[in-house]
Design a protein around this motif. Structure first.
Motif, PDB file in Angstrom:
ATOM      1  N   LYS A   1      30.509 -30.270 -22.348  1.00  0.00           N
ATOM      2  CA  LYS A   1      31.909 -30.499 -21.966  1.00  0.00           C
ATOM      3  C   LYS A   1      31.929 -31.821 -21.209  1.00  0.00           C
ATOM      4  O   LYS A   1      31.336 -31.929 -20.131  1.00  0.00           O
ATOM      5  CB  LYS A   1      32.424 -29.362 -21.069  1.00  0.00           C
TER       6      LYS A   1
ATOM      7  N   ARG B   1      37.473 -22.727 -22.117  1.00  0.00           N
ATOM      8  CA  ARG B   1      36.087 -22.453 -21.693  1.00  0.00           C
ATOM      9  C   ARG B   1      35.486 -21.292 -22.466  1.00  0.00           C
ATOM     10  O   ARG B   1      34.312 -21.319 -22.816  1.00  0.00           O
ATOM     11  CB  ARG B   1      36.052 -22.165 -20.194  1.00  0.00           C
TER      12      ARG B   1
ATOM     13  N   TYR C   1      32.676 -29.649 -15.577  1.00  0.00           N
ATOM     14  CA  TYR C   1      32.195 -30.112 -16.884  1.00  0.00           C
ATOM     15  C   TYR C   1      30.736 -30.558 -16.765  1.00  0.00           C
ATOM     16  O   TYR C   1      30.251 -30.862 -15.679  1.00  0.00           O
ATOM     17  CB  TYR C   1      33.057 -31.279 -17.387  1.00  0.00           C
TER      18      TYR C   1
END
Length: 1490
Positions: A1281, A1432, A1453
């Protein structure tokens, strides 16, 4: 006195038999004069007639015209013309004429005195005193009128030219008579004084006629008039060459007249409505509705009647011209009859033939002038009608209610303004045929009866049989037209949406899905067009065959009914000329009825739009008086978007004191934006009252930006105040943006703000509101799209207690919790109701739902941050034409050089091509039809015209057959061949009509499909440069031209061309001497044609180019209607629209004048050919048979119309084929890479891991610009991410655009799972990765179509995606659930809900790589939290790239990529970056995270 009257009557009745002077004679001699004169070789009018009628006619003309002309000049003052040599000459000649006339009077007095004294034996008639006196006074009047014209700015006078022309013609007769008398009289008997004065008088008349034909200089301080035709021949015309519109043709005069008449119509209907229908605006009960349905239907206001009242009086003038022209049409056949009689009668004197020839020429010329004047009035009326309709629709669009917007889509309204308004215009020219066609038919039948007797009834029977056939065709055509218009509306509506949402289509790789949707609508449209083409072929068949069948049946009955009935040349060709006249009304009438039916449909469509409910702003919002302490008050308010819908806002009661800051908070869809709309009067008020004190400024949630400079967007039509402007720009944090923009605040902003980021757009929108300096500010979440430090700056400097608006009332819708403690009042909204209200402390003390919500999210709230607005197209449009530099040096460059407005241009105006249309355009059209089909069509045209020519030649041979025992022996054979030739004509006509129409449809399908494909294949930069109005214009007006107009023009062009060639061949065979005349007339014709076509073609291009801005502005207005209304700027936008329409008509009006210019000159050429054909026939009457002469002159009579029509059609073909040129021009524009490669080497399921490897990547937006992103080298592992952050202009969005190849790389490569994306087809790439864009775009259609346009997923999968995107409960509550109809742009969903729909799309696709481009800007904190948790969990194993909006969303992240000035500044985990205390640390600190 009775004796004098008898003498005068005798003067009128008699003609002088011999070429000698006036003689007294008995009454019997006078009566028998006519027979003795007509058969003599040299006729002359009597002296009495010359001295009375020929003198009085011009005098009478001027005295009748003078009072009317005087009043006209008084009301049309064009300015003052200084005395010139021309004017002095006119005045001197006028006074000399007056002196000559008075000299004649004094001479008469002298003669009378001589007679009284016995010196002279001749008696003086009183007329010798009366006529010169009358003439002298008239000459004085003419001189005074000339001077008055000069004072009123008249450069060239038609009234005076006609007066001098009539005077010269009348004097010419006397001049000839006097010469004959002078030759024949004995010298002693001549009146030398009278002869001398008359010759001086005649010379002065000729000089006056010559002077009146010259034009004077323009009035003082006026613009010199330009001769557009000559200018257009020398060089291509430009806008500056066009004349200004006449004041009576301008929108500001025309539109209010129609609007006033329409409003009167609506008022009449309201007054006549049943009383029980509605009381004081309260809706009736359901039970009442059931009761009221039984009485008669209430009358609807008639748009047709309003149009008639507005334009009828001026249009009635055309009816007068039409009557005169209809009567003159029958002069030709009657003179033809007299000419054939003359040829048959060898004893007739030759002068009669020349007299008939001259009469024919004069009548045809007069008919030409009358007809062209008729057309001019019709076309000007049509032009005004179009102006009025466009203006009225635009005004209506500014006030139309939201409920009405659902029924009248943008597509329908744009069609009404473009195609349908044009149809109104076209019909106006032919609407007089409703009464003129029956009149022409009656007159033709009357003359036919005179010629052929009762046999003509056979022809009438055929015509009566044709009426139902044409009626059925007209009714079916109406059905097809309605169906075609519906398809066209849907297509334009869908194209509009495709063009507005093109970026989303490209990002999702949905182009093909929408191409198929547009193509499906187009196919249904073409199916209807094909049916209409078959009907058209039948109609053309009847059009050509009806007159022939009428002629055949009449001739058959005539020769068969009695053996003694001989079909001679006179009967055959006079009848044929009358049948040719009959052809036009017989076939125009059904066409006009069909057109009127079609216009009836258009009027109903216009009525529906004009009758749509207006926003009742004035009724729903009361204005407080100045004494009240409350700025806004709502008492028991219940509001809905549509009167029939369930209420959106319920039980609203709130009072907002002056100068307070009110925050409105709530979840997505809770009614926050609706509350502001209710205050603006955008919603229907069902109950309660609303009051607002003072002026209102509004900042919408989605910023509306005009296609204008940045400065114009902010100033928004207000007075320029530089110090205030600079203060506003500084307060709204726009100074850094002005540094980036290439021309500062002079930079042009593209349509819908394409070259600004979301945050920049929002700040410009806010600056516009602040600059207006209003009493009340309604701010719909303006801080959602700006980063933390900018948000803080704006709140402090603008909205907050210390901002520039601190003394104003501010209603702020916000999701930002950090601003709430500074609000005076907080309104908490849940499901359309205010559940809690109070200050921040009061609400926290109550410990209700708001306090609980605040405690949950306050610790996560990070003061909305965009970490630099989306840089989306900054460098990108750094902006056009700038070769300046990377952002790094931009400030320095701007510091060194003055900003240049040209540098800031972005959109490219539609350009008019110049010069002749290239032959390649015609060849392209022929290829689109099919070369074989084109050749077959030409052969069929030739066959038809050859058969037609031969049938008429056969008829002439028949009429020349010798008469044996009172009959023609071979008439059955002649009749049979004549009928067979007619049948072959009919077959050829039907076949060529079908082939051309089908060819047109094939070409239309091919051209539209290729244009649609080419437009969709164009890169994003093309759409940013090209105004959507240009593209809409191509898909509406230009496509309609290719569909309907070009095939019919080709048919008429080919028909006219073969008619002209055939007529010339016949005339040359009959009278070979015409060969002497045809070459010079042909050269004249050629030059006139080239002159005209050069100007006409360019005028058409200029008109087409100036039409696009009308639609662009209209689209822009529809998108920003609520903002325009909120600021009260309707009048300014109406003026702007009117200006654009006038600019368009400024190019159209000269084309009307050019058409008249052409027609007068060409018909004159045609009339000359008629005259010479008749003249040479008269000269060769000894050797010419009556049949051949009749054939020659009847063809010559048709030639005038054919010549004019040929040039008109050749010009129309050249000007309308421009549509093909403009549609094809998108073939040559830049295109994206291929969508798919034939041999795809992609492994199935790619990308499987989601690894992204960026190596030395760089891109630029334009060739002449420096790199916007450079030297980026990043390796992102599958499932990571990654947040992408950076300040404004850092290149965040540029990087994502590079990933989707919206912009191609200039250097470096991007590899996904080891595959270089540059080697892939664009759809192969874009369909395998997903983006949730910043601007949520929805299309009209079902909710399901918006989620899955390819129908690739099951309903269960769609519901699952909706559940995960937190929309399931909302969609389940809708009546149609997944089939819920989204309005254009998804306007019936809130912005937050639209954003969630975009999330649902991403969840459906579930690709290994997801890009979030500030996707949660428009949602509240709670929804944002839900979205982040969904991402998520659902994209846990996917690679997620997020352009950060709120920094707290990326703090967990894996890594964060920090961009600065287009380069990678930092790339590591958030915790590592914070410890490094670099750029990211500063941004986190600004956001309060560290």
């Amino acid at each position: 006195m009775p004796y004098e009257l008898r003498i005068l009557v005798k003067c009128y009745q008699t003609i002088q038999p011999k070429a000698i002077g006036f003689r007294k004679g008995t009454r019997e001699e006078g009566v028998s004069d006519w027979n003795r004169t007509w058969h003599v070789g040299n006729p002359d009018l009597t002296q009495c007639f010359q001295n009375t009628v020929l003198v009085w006619v011009p005098c009478l003309y001027l005295w009748v015209c003078a009072p009317i002309y005087f009043l006209y000049l008084k009301s049309h003052d064009r300015g003052y013309i200084c005395m010139t040599h021309l004017n002095r000459a006119k005045t001197v000649i006028g006074f000399l004429l007056w002196i000559v006339c008075w000299a004649d009077v004094f001479y008469s007095f002298w003669e009378r005195s001589q007679h009284d004294s016995g010196a002279s034996s001749s008696t003086q008639a009183p007329v010798n005193l009366v006529s010169p006196t009358m003439l002298g006074i008239t000459m004085l009047l003419a001189t005074l009128l000339t001077q008055y014209e000069r004072l009123k700015g008249v450069q060239s006078s038609g009234v005076m030219l006609n007066f001098w022309l009539v005077a010269v013609l009348c004097a010419t007769v006397t001049f000839r008579s006097k010469i004959i008398q002078a030759i024949n009289e004995v010298r002693e008997h001549l009146y030398l004084t009278r002869y001398t004065t008359f010759y001086i008088y005649y010379t002065l008349l000729l000089i006056s006629l010559l002077l009146s034909a010259l034009s004077d200089q323009p009035p003082l301080f006026s613009e010199a008039s330009k001769d557009a035709v000559i200018t257009g021949y020398k060089r291509p015309l430009e806008q500056k060459d066009l004349w200004c519109l006449n004041s009576e043709d301008r929108s500001q005069r025309v539109v209010p007249q129609l609007v006033r008449r329409w409003n009167n119509e609506c008022l009449k209907v309201k007054r006549s409505a049943p009383r029980g229908e509605r009381k004081e605006g309260v809706p009736v009960e359901e039970s009442e509705i059931l009761i009221m349905k039984t009485p008669q239907k209430t009358r609807e206001p008639s748009l047709f009647w309003a149009l008639c009242l507005t334009f009828g009086p001026y249009f009635l003038i055309s009816s007068l011209y039409k009557i005169i022209q209809d009567i003159l049409m029958f002069v030709g056949p009657n003179i033809l009859r007299l000419l054939i009689q003359f040829v048959n009668d060898s004893s007739a004197p030759s002068w009669q033939g020349y007299f008939y020839t001259a009469l024919l020429f004069v009548c045809t010329c007069f008919q030409t002038l009358i007809l062209q004047k008729y057309f001019h009035v019709c076309f000007v009326t049509g032009m005004r009608l179009r102006t009025a309709i466009v203006g009225a629709v635009y005004r209506k669009a500014l006030v139309i209610s939201n409920a009405a917007r659902r029924t009248s889509t943008v597509g329908e309204i744009v069609n009404l303004m473009s195609v349908d308004a044009q149809r109104f215009m076209d019909l106006i020219t032919y609407i007089n045929m409703i009464w003129s066609a029956p009149l022409q038919v009656i007159l033709a039948l009357y003359f036919l009866w005179q010629n052929l007797g009762p046999s003509v009834l056979a022809g009438v029977a055929v015509m009566v049989l044709m009426v139902p056939i044409n009626g059925v065709i007209a009714m079916k055509t109406k059905t097809y037209q309605v169906a075609q218009m519906k398809s066209k509306d849907n297509r334009i509506k869908l194209m509009n949406e495709v063009l507005n949402g093109i970026k989303v289509l490209k990002l999702y790789a949905w182009e093909l899905a929408f191409k198929d949707k547009v193509s499906a609508i187009r196919e249904s449209e073409l199916r209807v067009l094909k049916k209409a083409a078959y009907l058209g072929a039948i109609s053309t068949f009847t059009w050509v065959c009806a007159p022939f069948l009428v002629a055949l049946s009449t001739f058959t009955v005539y020769v068969m009914i009695d053996e003694r009935n001989v079909l001679d040349a006179q009967k055959a060709f006079v009848s044929l000329a009358l049948f040719n006249i009959l052809r036009f009304p017989l076939n125009m009438l059904p066409m006009v009825i069909s057109s009127m039916v079609q216009v009836g449909v258009l009027i109903r469509s216009g009525q529906q739009i004009n009758r749509s409910n207006n926003l009742s702003t004035n009724q729903s919002i009361c204005k407080f008086n100045r004494i009240s302490h409350y700025s806004i008050s709502i008492e028991d308010g219940v509001f809905s978007w549509c009167r029939n819908d369930a209420p959106t806002l319920k039980r609203l009661s709130v009072r907002i004191p002056d100068g307070s800051l009110v925050a409105v908070v709530g979840h997505v869809g809770s009614g926050k934006s609706s509350l502001l709309s209710a205050l603006l009067g955008e919603m229907e008020k069902l109950e309660g009252s609303v009051s607002v004190k003072g002026s209102v400024a509004y900042v919408p949630q989605q910023a509306w930006i005009q296609n204008a400079t940045l400065k114009d967007n902010i100033v928004f039509g207000q007075e320029r105040k530089e110090s205030w402007y600079h203060r506003v720009v500084e307060a709204c944090a726009l100074l850094p943006d002005l540094e980036i923009l290439p021309a500062g605040d002079g930079t042009e902003i593209g349509e819908k703000g394409v070259n600004l980021s979301g945050g920049q757009k929002q700040r410009v929108s806010l600056a516009r509101a602040v600059y207006c300096d209003c009493a009340v500010y309604l701010l719909d979440d303006p801080l959602s799209a700006v980063d933390a430090h900018v948000g803080k700056h704006i709140f402090e400097k603008v909205v907050g207690p210390q901002g520039v608006l601190k003394d104003r009332t501010r209603v702020l819708v916000t999701h930002g919790l950090s601003f709430l403690p500074q609000a005076d009042l907080i309104l908490v909204m849940v499901e359309g109701e205010i559940t809690e209200r109070g200050s921040y402390l009061e609400l926290m003390a109550r410990d209700g739902a708001f306090a609980e919500f605040l405690r949950t999210y306050a610790n996560k709230e990070q003061e909305d941050d965009e970490s630099g607005d989306i840089c989306y197209l900054h460098h990108h449009h750094q902006l056009n034409h700038t070769s300046t530099s990377a952002v790094r040096t931009e400030g320095e460059v701007l510091g060194k050089k003055a900003k240049n407005a040209e540098v800031g241009r972005i959109t490219e105006a539609d350009k008019a091509n110049t010069g002749r249309v290239k032959l390649s355009v015609f060849w392209e059209y022929m290829k689109a039809i099919g070369v074989v089909l084109s050749c077959v069509s030409i052969f069929l045209f030739f066959s038809h015209h050859f058969a037609s020519l031969f049938s008429n030649y056969w008829l002439s041979l028949w009429t020349d057959d010798p008469v044996v025992n009172g009959t023609q022996p071979s008439r059955e054979m002649r009749l049979g061949v004549y009928g067979a030739l007619g049948a072959s004509q009919g077959i050829a006509v039907f076949c060529y009509s079908i082939s051309v129409s089908i060819g047109g449809i094939l070409a239309s399908r091919y051209l539209h499909q290729s244009m649609l494909y080419n437009v969709l294949r164009s890169p994003m930069s093309f759409f940013e440069r090209t105004p959507s109005g240009n593209l809409v214009n191509r898909f509406s007006k230009e496509t309609d031209t290719i569909d309907s107009i070009i095939p019919s023009i080709i048919k008429m062009f080919m028909g006219s061309m073969f008619n002209v060639v055939g007529s010339c061949v016949v005339i040359l065979i009959a009278t070979p001497l015409v060969a002497i005349i045809i070459p010079p007339l042909g050269i004249l014709y050629f030059f006139v044609q080239r002159f005209y076509v050069a100007s006409s073609r360019q005028l058409k291009r200029l008109e087409s180019v100036s039409r696009s801005p009308v639609y662009t502005h209209f689209n822009e207005t529809l998108l920003g209607a609520s903002v325009i209304r909120a600021f009260g700027e309707q009048e300014r936008f109406i003026r702007e629209s009117d200006g654009r329409v006038d600019h368009n008509q400024k190019a159209y009006y000269p084309s009307i004048v050019a058409n008249r210019w052409l027609a007068v000159r060409l018909e004159f050429v045609g009339n000359c050919i008629v005259m010479f054909a008749a003249l040479f026939a008269v000269m060769a009457r000894e050797s010419l048979s009556p049949g051949i002469m009749g054939l020659s002159i009847s063809y010559a009579l048709q030639l005038t119309a054919s010549l004019t029509w040929l040039v008109r059609m050749s010009s129309d073909l050249e000007t309308n084929i421009v549509a093909v040129e403009r549609v094809k021009e998108y073939e040559d524009t830049e295109k994206e890479a291929d969508w798919r490669h034939d041999q795809s080497s992609l492994p199935p399921g790619w990308p499987t891991a989601g690894n992204i490897d960026i190596r030395g990547f760089g891109l630029r937006y334009r060739e002449d610009q420096e790199l916007a992103v450079r030297n980026i080298t990043v390796a992102i592992h599958g499932g990571e991410k990654v947040g992408i952050v950076g300040r404004t202009g850092a290149g965040k969005s540029s990087l994502t655009l590079g990933l989707f190849r919206i912009i191609e790389a200039c250097e470096g490569e991007i590899h996904i799972d080891g595959v270089n994306i540059a080697t892939l087809g664009l759809h192969e790439l874009r369909s395998r990765i997903t983006i949730i864009p910043q601007d949520p775009v929805l299309f009209s259609g079902s909710l399901r179509m918006n989620l899955d346009p390819f129908d690739g997923y099951s309903d269960e999968e769609v519901w699952r995606a909706l559940e995960l995107s937190h929309l399931k409960s909302f969609v389940s509550g809708l009546p149609d659930k997944l089939n819920h109809e989204c309005s254009e742009g998804g306007e019936n969903l809130s912005l937050g809900q639209r954003q969630l729909v975009c999330l649902a799309r991403a969840l459906l696709r579930k690709t290994k790589i997801l890009v979030l481009d500030e996707a949660t800007a428009a949602v509240d904190l709670e929804t944002d939290n839900l979205i982040q948790s969904t991402i998520r969990t659902q994209f846990d194993d996917c690679t997620v790239l997020t352009i950060a909006h709120r920094l707290n969303t990326i703090m967990d992240y894996t890594r964060v990529l920090v961009l600065d000035k287009g380069e990678m500044a930092e790339f590591d985990s958030p915790s590592t970056l914070i410890t490094k205390r670099g750029i990211f640390y500063k941004m986190a600190k600004d956001s309060g995270l560290v």
